[in-house]
Motif scaffolding. Sequence first.
Motif: not given
Length: 301
Positions: A141-157, A228-238
């Motif tokens: 999903f690197t060229d078209s990421p969605r918030y669900e991807h960022a949430k999955e990564i953020g929750e693991r982190l 947690p929302q901060y982490v997800n939003s920062r990961v999503y923006n990145c």
Amino acid sequence: MAGQLRAYRRQIRSVQATKKITRAMELIAASRIIKAQANVRASTPYARALTRAVSAAASNASLDHPLITEKPQVRRAAVLLLSSDRGLAGAYSSSVLREGERLTATLRAEGKEVSPYLVGRKAASFYRFRRRDITAEWAGFTDSPRYEHAKEIGERLVADFGREAGEGGVDEIHVVYTHFVSMVTQEPRVIRLLPLEVVEGAGDQDGELTPLYSFEPSPEAVLDALLPQYVNSRVYNCLLQAAASELAARQRAMKSATDNADELIKNLTRLANNARQADITQEITEIVGGADALSSAGSRA
């Protein structure tokens, strides 16, 4: 000469076919980058506002929250590396991988163990080729990421950050990504995601006054909900910044490839014309030589 001419024409057809592919990929990247830029512009204000709110809540609260408290001894640091799934994007992946290597070397020099969290098949291939351990990886999903991807990564982190290093947890989280500046400029950057670095007066930026906050039911409960929302939003923006950078790099690389194909076709066409002219000249010479031979034979008879 005839064989050489056929070889040149064969090469021209091959380069023309390649040019059609690179031109199509350039147009696809150009069409998709508009949406990617819009996504970056839409997500950045929210990420900044949420960071400001979390920083203000943390600086105004007298509590030791695990996500904002510096640990006395950092044993393990997580590095979230954002690369691409596909190639043909110039030096995009190699630049972010080099930045990740520099960060890894710095952390190890400080006596910290590094746990890689990889996004993109290029980073995973880089680590596997060198037989390195990978803590977690995501791809597709690197060229078209969605918030669900960022949430999955953020929750693991966040989950790994909440565990002790001896149990497989981490004490710090760093993100290596490519920041989209413009269509021409994309910069590899490193940010420390956790623990959150609280800067006093962080809200007083760009002429903005820091708002006053009241916490209900308590500052700790507010931080539990916001971080947690901060982490997800920062990961999503990145992820969005990296996606826009990848598309911009791919568009430039494909335009360069198309221009090179045009230049190569011109050179091969010139060589083919020279070979064709040499063939014609040789044929004329042979005809004239044959005519002279027949004329000489007739006069002797």
